[in-house]
Write a protein that holds these residues in place. Structure first.
Motif: not given
Length: 466
Positions: A186-207
């Motif tokens: 679990q990593l703290d996330v701020c409101k303004y980075d939330l959507v970006k964090t989920i979108n980008i990290f989703s792309k590396i699930e195959p990796i």
């Protein structure tokens, strides 16, 4: 009647509002299989003895959970919020480490707890090991911890036979929580980075599938390196596919993400300290009912009961996504199997380093052609890459370079923190270089008539090269 606006506001308060405060803490949960080396069921009496021994040795830990039989299943240190507990059953021990600013503090305490507990188990010819599926699961008793939460959870998973008209395949392992283990961050996330964090990290699930897979279902699906994915997807948790796995959408903004939250299913609530199960249903659908028929555990049996929805029932909304937004204002990464114990901190180091380099990671993955831009979604790619053999349409050299670049980016992010945590990534560089992961190593050993006991011993070692 509870309307959609009320639900939306409550979801915002529960999930989004906690991200308004900018923090930067790390939380780690590591589940670990317990193994009886006599190739018999784990002796729960020994488990209870070791729990008492742990509490006596670490006297600052206080009892935090007692089952219906009077046995302690959770201990917590109120000074740092570290928890030693058992997950789903007494076949699976968990160390949930209280939040910290750096990985070294977490690693020191985890290593100490693990070494003490493993030595205690080995005095009784039991042991611990770092594997995502218990290699001795066939010997164990598949009984949940007799507590409200775990009885409810097992009852829910066993109910798959009740879904008669659902066009979905269910596997035959409703007890999978009692033999599968994960390493969660679990990593703290701020409101303004939330959507970006989920979108980008989703792309590396195959990796991540290539780097971390470590869940081989011995004797049944021996060519899948991460069978844990299927255990979640084809269970009652997957009745609504939005509740599990990946998102496979790029969220445009917070409103878009909130709409996704509204699409989730709910399957339990609590009343008067007791869980009530009911058929998994969409959240908005649940709140549109005057009452819902469910089941409650009472005096050793389940009884039918009607429950009136309350807006506070959002407290019991439990999605199990690969990337979850929690009530704590954290993003929880859930898709990684328990790792060989000596590599335990690699999971948190990987995510923490990449969180520091989100824009660079986005640029790297957006321009990738080694796995993307070939007509496959991230979910489809992950399913392909948890196989022992990489598909022929993927160039092995190209994907190896992509894995190296992602790990290198994580190392850069950690170096910029200036603490030296990049050392925890060393095992990943070795995996990239050798085109392997812990699950592939297991498959290789078994194909060459090796001994699973060799793996149990090797993956259970606590070595410290730091």
């Amino acid at each position: 009647m509870i309307n959609e606006e009320m639900v939306r506001n409550k979801l915002y308060d529960k999930f989004i509002k906690p991200t308004h405060t900018k923090k930067n803490f790390i939380g780690i949960e590591i589940e670990i299989p317990i193994i009886n080396l006599d190739k018999k069921a784990v002796d729960f009496e020994i488990v209870h003895q070791i729990t008492q021994k742990f509490q006596k040795h670490y006297s600052e830990f206080k009892t935090d959970g007692i089952d219906y039989d009077g046995n302690v299943f959770a201990l917590k240190n109120p000074n740092n919020d570290d928890i030693m507990c058992y997950d789903c059953s007494y076949n699976n021990i968990e160390f949930a480490m209280g939040r910290e600013k750096d990985l070294f503090a977490i690693n020191d305490r985890f290593s100490d707890y693990y070494a003490f507990t493993k030595e205690a188990f080995e005095e009784h010819n039991h042991t611990l090991t770092g594997m995502g599926i218990n290699p001795y699961r066939k010997y164990n008793m598949c009984t949940p911890i007799p507590s409200e939460r775990y009885l409810m959870l097992y009852h829910h998973l066993k109910s798959f036979k009740d879904y008669k008209n659902l066009h979905m395949y269910f596997h035959d392992y409703p007890e999978y929580g009692m033999f599968s283990s994960a390493s969660q961050v679990q990593l703290d996330v701020c409101k303004y980075d939330l959507v970006k964090t989920i979108n980008i990290f989703s792309k590396i699930e195959p990796i991540k599938a290539l780097l971390f897979s470590n869940s081989v279902l011995l004797d049944e699906n021996k060519n899948v390196t991460c069978f844990r994915d299927a255990l979640w997807e084809y269970s009652t948790h997957g009745v609504n596919p939005h509740n599990i796995g990946m998102y496979d959408v790029d969220f445009k903004n917070l409103n878009d993400f909130q709409s996704y939250l509204e699409s989730l299913n709910i399957y339990c609530v609590m009343r008067d300290g007791a869980y009530i199960n009911f058929p998994s249903m969409n959240l908005l659908d649940y709140f549109s009912h005057e009452s819902v028929r469910g089941e409650v555990y009472s005096n050793g049996e389940y009884k039918q009961i009607d429950v009136k929805p309350s807006i506070n029932d959002i407290e019991y909304l439990r999605p199990f996504k690969f990337i979850n937004l929690t009530f704590r204002g954290t993003v929880e990464f859930r898709s990684i199997c328990t790792q060989p114990i000596s590599d335990s901190m690699s999971v948190a180091a990987f995510h923490l380093g990449l969180k520091e380099k989100l824009d660079d990671l986005d640029e790297l993955m957006s321009g990738d052609t080694s796995i993307y831009q070939k007509g496959f979604t991230a979910t489809e790619l992950r399913k392909l890459l948890i196989q022992d053999e990489i598909p022929s349409f993927i160039d092995k050299k190209e994907i190896c370079k992509l894995c190296y670049d992602v790990v290198d980016l994580a190392a850069t992010g950690l170096k910029e923190r200036g603490i030296g945590e990049e050392v925890f990534l060393n095992p990943l560089y070795g995996r990239v270089k050798n085109h392997t992961n812990p699950g592939k190593n297991i498959i290789s050993v078994m194909h060459n008539n090796g001994s699973i006991e060799t793996i149990i011993n090797e993956y259970g070692k606590l070595t410290n090269n730091i």
